[in-house]
Design a protein around this motif. Structure first.
Motif, PDB file in Angstrom:
ATOM      1  N   GLU A  84      -4.214   7.315  -0.501  1.00  0.00           N
ATOM      2  CA  GLU A  84      -3.325   7.796   0.546  1.00  0.00           C
ATOM      3  C   GLU A  84      -2.281   8.804   0.070  1.00  0.00           C
ATOM      4  O   GLU A  84      -1.807   9.615   0.848  1.00  0.00           O
ATOM      5  CB  GLU A  84      -2.610   6.615   1.207  1.00  0.00           C
ATOM      6  N   SER A  85      -1.931   8.744  -1.198  1.00  0.00           N
ATOM      7  CA  SER A  85      -0.772   9.538  -1.610  1.00  0.00           C
ATOM      8  C   SER A  85      -1.033  10.532  -2.729  1.00  0.00           C
ATOM      9  O   SER A  85      -0.087  11.133  -3.225  1.00  0.00           O
ATOM     10  CB  SER A  85       0.365   8.608  -2.058  1.00  0.00           C
ATOM     11  N   THR A  86      -2.256  10.700  -3.152  1.00  0.00           N
ATOM     12  CA  THR A  86      -2.468  11.666  -4.228  1.00  0.00           C
ATOM     13  C   THR A  86      -3.400  12.785  -3.771  1.00  0.00           C
ATOM     14  O   THR A  86      -4.137  12.641  -2.796  1.00  0.00           O
ATOM     15  CB  THR A  86      -3.105  11.006  -5.475  1.00  0.00           C
ATOM     16  N   THR A  87      -3.343  13.867  -4.515  1.00  0.00           N
ATOM     17  CA  THR A  87      -4.208  15.003  -4.184  1.00  0.00           C
ATOM     18  C   THR A  87      -5.672  14.607  -4.313  1.00  0.00           C
ATOM     19  O   THR A  87      -6.508  15.022  -3.524  1.00  0.00           O
ATOM     20  CB  THR A  87      -3.923  16.184  -5.121  1.00  0.00           C
TER      21      THR A  87
END
Lengths: 410, 506
Positions: free
Chosen positions: A277-280
């Motif tokens: 959900e939160s990384t490239t």
């Protein structure tokens, strides 16, 4: 006071309001409601057996390897593929561990390392054909399923190999020792036989984290001007999740504390949820599954990502294989048979889409638990395996129909 | 001859929360070609869906009178039985079946379920002759270009004894030459007595074939113009947008600087047939602040040229060099091409440009995620700010930047794709048919954006099949034909005739 504020805020919003919000987010609520409904139902019909501390512990142990594999499967499915070989790979890794540890008497750590590396290699071997040769994953992993099933048989020479040394069994059946003081006093106070303070504190912390991150997300949404969850829903949802976490860990505390597997599972879930959900990296996987060509033309290395998704799946199947072997305390040629279907079912029940690009880690975990509670509850009730299979099949179908119906309505 | 075949009276169609059609009236005379013009989202498609029974009788208000009687179509099959046939923008052919099989799909020449292949192929050949297609009826449809596929669609309509043929943006995917052929065919069908409705953005085409034009704006029929009184493009545009656009191409004073990009001796072979050379020794330059047009017919190799330069996304056996600021750069993968300062906005934005189910924000940041993340961790606040910035700058009309792009209109989707590439910070942008399927108002905004990019000193390459657009926008035009550049001219010396003659002469 706050109630009045709330009414004003609701009135200020366009008339759409609560009903529309519920309609557009039915899927996520539906899954939670279904889980609670199923748990409530079995709690009642089993006369309270379902949520007894010993059964809660069992439930976690029984489903740990499914959940571990569901994390990898979610990524594979989001990337637009499928992996049918995970059950066989899991069984094969268990067999490999048994041969190395029981027959060859290698060190447990070395054996575990070799097993996980082998899992990664298996994933790489399958991912290579899928990513770089564009052979459909269904075919490649179907082949893999047969090959690794055969390899397990060959490796074990058709026999069961076991038992494992105590230190290995601990992976699945061990419990985290209580390092916090005050257990005995609390046990007396609560009138239970023993009380694991660490487990309870972890429960409180986890619940606290859920509430905190929920509030933070809500504040963020407000800052971006995203449609907000109505306050009542937010409170009920977060409150319920927090309560369940506290309840589960409390149950565990009054039994033997936290199983080692719970830690493995929890840590992996948090890591994978964060990465997706939160990384490239996670964002790129969703883009790849959403539209491979567009992702590629945006500079995303789609082949490499697909390849890595399968390597990751292999590693997680290996971890699951170790947990499974440790739990059964023996490796059998039958281990992991048809388990891939449970894993895939969990991911789809959790809201992932067959066409890729959609699905969440938390959804997959909840999906796996839903299946687990169904299995466990029906077994306690003494429902035959025949009916169990039918019911599970229908639940999967219903979940996906629900998805498609929801999508059409919008 | 001049009696009315179709009359739609006071049609009103509402969806929850939206009034898509509001008291629309349309009268089509027997034997005429009737054009319907309007911006995207004006209600043209909804009107045609009401007509064809996609929205069955009872789901809308108003009356449809067809052939002198009140018509209440229950579904498409029902309207087709009355001879009303729609050819949609996205063609509905089965690529792996032959032309003949496609022509009679659902309508086979069969007895008791057994297909009579001789009869099928004979009738198919007849129909193909009528539409001027010379390929054998047994050819698989996937082997045909878009232009020919369009003809197959028309032949399919003829196979069903069409009386009212509706063409929805029939030329949007066609090259100039194919478009002309299609328009000729329409006129010929008219001579044979087939009444036709054409929905089109291309006003020059409307002017060429239409007897009557009905303009729809915001769900209402604004005006009906008769060819007898002389249809002028300006009048149609004025009615479509509700304002007059004096100049369809915003003015610009070019300030052209140093050469930014040079491509030398670019050769590309077909991805499946290694011996077929598709791009032949193409060389060109783009300078700072310059808009360079590439003209050519469909199939000339323009998209293939652009995609092969942009990360070798098309073809094999690619040779040649790309230089930026006089230094050779590596463009062998898309990420390297981006790093070298290139951007490519693809022709087909839905399948190549966007992740439709994703939000505006996620689409805009996709090609430059490192700029909105710390380490590998995304900063969603920064992402939202970036998206909000482009929404304001480019005028992307959306309820919010977290809206899925699938819900946006074509023009706004194209602005999202452009935003994505602007955020990647390129020096040279290659825009492949940047205004295809976009309404007049949005086109103007996109032209303005192209000018602005050039003013910032970027190089812009525009590939377009619409020659007026190239002539109106470019500083310099290259003409491409059959994989090679056959001419180059400053745009003030260019004309449609000059470009066409270069292509034809080859």
């Amino acid at each position: 006071m706050s109630a009045i504020d709330d009414t004003a805020a609701t009135a200020a919003r366009p008339a759409a309001g609560v009903g529309a919000y519920l309609a557009s987010n039915l899927r996520e609520y539906g899954l939670l409601i279904a889980l609670f409904a199923v748990m409530g139902f079995f709690q009642v019909v089993t006369g309270g057996t379902l949520l007894r501390p010993i059964n809660v512990t069992n439930l976690l142990l029984q489903n740990s390897y499914i959940i571990i594999m569901a994390l990898g499967m979610l990524i594979v499915i989001v990337a637009g593929h499928i992996d049918l070989s995970v059950g066989s790979v899991m069984g094969f890794i268990g067999a490999l561990a048994a041969v190395m540890i029981v027959n060859m008497e290698l060190s447990i750590w070395l054996a575990a390392l070799v097993c996980i590396a082998t899992g990664g290699l298996i994933g790489a071997a399958q991912g290579y054909w899928i990513a770089y040769w564009r052979i459909p994953s269904f075919i490649v992993t179907l082949a893999g399923m047969l090959v690794f099933r055969g390899l397990s048989l060959w490796l074990l020479e058709g026999q069961s190999v076991g038992p494992f040394p105590r230190e290995f069994q601990v992976i699945a059946t061990g419990f985290v020792p209580d390092v916090l003081p005050g257990g005995a006093a609390l046990a007396d106070m609560l009138g239970v036989r023993n009380f694991n303070v660490l487990a309870f504190v972890v429960g409180l912390l986890a619940a606290g984290y859920v509430v905190w991150s929920g509030l933070r997300k809500r504040a963020q949404n407000r800052a971006y001007g995203i449609e907000d969850e109505p306050r009542a829903f937010f409170l009920i949802r977060v409150g319920l999740i927090a309560a369940v976490l506290v309840f589960i860990l409390y149950s565990l505390a009054t039994f033997r504390g936290m199983p080692n597997v719970l830690i493995t599972m929890g840590v992996l879930t948090v890591i994978y949820a964060f990465v997706t959900e939160s990384t490239t990296l996670g964002r790129r996987v969703y883009a790849l599954g959403g539209n491979e060509k567009a992702a590629k033309l945006s500079g995303i290395k789609t082949e490499r990502l697909t390849f890595l998704a399968f390597v990751n799946m292999g590693v997680l199947a290996a971890v699951a294989g170790l947990v499974f072997a440790a739990r059964l305390n023996t490796a059998t040629p039958k281990a992991g048979f048809a388990l891939e279907l449970d894993v895939i079912a969990a991911v789809f029940i959790g809201g992932a889409s067959m066409s890729g690009g959609v699905g969440k880690i938390v959804g997959a975990v909840v999906g796996a638990f839903l299946m687990g509670v169904l299995n466990n509850g029906m077994s306690i009730m003494g429902i035959g395996i025949d009916y169990q299979q039918m019911i599970k099949g229908l639940v999967l179908l219903a979940a996906v129909i629900f998805d498609v119906y929801n999508k059409k309505k919008v | 001859m001049q009696d009315t075949l179709l009359e739609m009276r006071a049609i009103t169609k509402t969806f929850p929360g939206v009034r898509a059609l509001d008291d629309v009236t349309l009268a089509v005379r027997r034997g005429e070609i009737h054009a319907i013009c309007g911006e995207n989202g004006a209600g043209k498609s909804t009107l045609m869906k009401v007509l064809s029974g996609v929205y069955p009788a009872g789901s809308y208000e108003g009356e449809i009178h067809y052939d002198g009687a009140l018509a209440q179509f229950r579904d498409i099959a029902d309207s087709e039985r009355s001879g009303i046939i729609i050819i949609h923008q996205e063609l509905a052919l089965v690529p792996l079946l032959s032309i003949a099989e496609n022509l009679f799909l659902g309508n086979e020449n069969a007895r008791a379920g057994v297909i009579d292949w001789r009869e099928t192929n004979r009738r198919a050949q007849d129909l193909l002759r009528k539409v001027g297609l010379r390929d054998p009826a047994t050819t698989r449809v996937e082997k045909l270009g878009v232009g020919k596929q369009q003809l197959v669609e028309i032949a399919k309509a003829l196979a069903k004894d069409v009386r009212l043929l509706i063409l929805d943006e029939p030329t949007s995917a066609l090259s100039e030459g194919d478009s002309q052929a299609l328009l000729d065919l329409m006129l010929e069908l008219k001579a044979q007595g087939v009444t036709q409705i054409i929905i089109s953005h291309k006003l020059n085409e409307v002017r060429r074939v239409a007897d009557t034009v009905t303009v729809i704006r915001d769900g209402q029929s604004v005006s009906t113009i008769d060819a007898g009184g002389g249809i002028t493009e300006d009048a149609i545009v004025r009615d479509m947008v509700g304002r007059s656009i004096e100049n369809r191409y915003p003015p610009r004073t070019p300030r052209i600087g140093q050469t930014l990009m040079s491509v030398r001796d670019w050769c590309v072979h077909h991805p499946e047939h290694a011996d077929r050379q598709v791009i032949r020794r193409v060389s060109f330059d783009v300078r700072a602040g310059e808009v360079v047009g590439i003209a050519g017919l469909m199939g000339a190799g323009r998209t293939e040229l652009a995609m092969s330069i942009f990360g070798r996304s098309w073809g094999q056996g690619i040779t040649g060099t790309v230089e930026m600021h006089g230094r050779a750069v590596d463009t062998s993968t898309v990420s390297r091409a981006i790093a070298a300062g290139l951007a490519y906005v693809p022709e087909d934005r839905k399948s190549l440009g966007l992740i439709l189910e994703d939000s505006v924000t996620r689409n805009i940041t996709l090609a430059n995620l490192p700029a909105v993340s710390r380490g590998a961790v995304l900063d969603e606040r920064r992402e939202a700010e970036v998206a909000e910035g482009y929404r304001a700058d480019l005028g992307i009309r959306t309820p919010g930047v977290f809206q899925q792009v699938v819900n946006l209109s074509g023009g706004n989707q194209q602005k999202v794709v452009l935003s994505k590439w602007l955020f990647a910070g390129p020096e040279v942008l290659i825009l492949d048919e940047p205004t295809r399927g976009i309404d007049v108002g949005a086109k103007y905004e996109i032209y303005g954006l192209i000018n602005e990019l050039a003013a910032q000193g970027k190089g812009v390459v525009v590939i377009s099949s619409e020659m007026p657009e190239l002539l109106g926008m470019s500083d310099r035009i290259y003409v491409m034909n059959e994989g090679a550049f056959v001419g180059e001219m400053p745009s003030h010396q260019a004309s449609q005739e000059r470009i066409m003659s270069l292509i034809v002469r080859e």
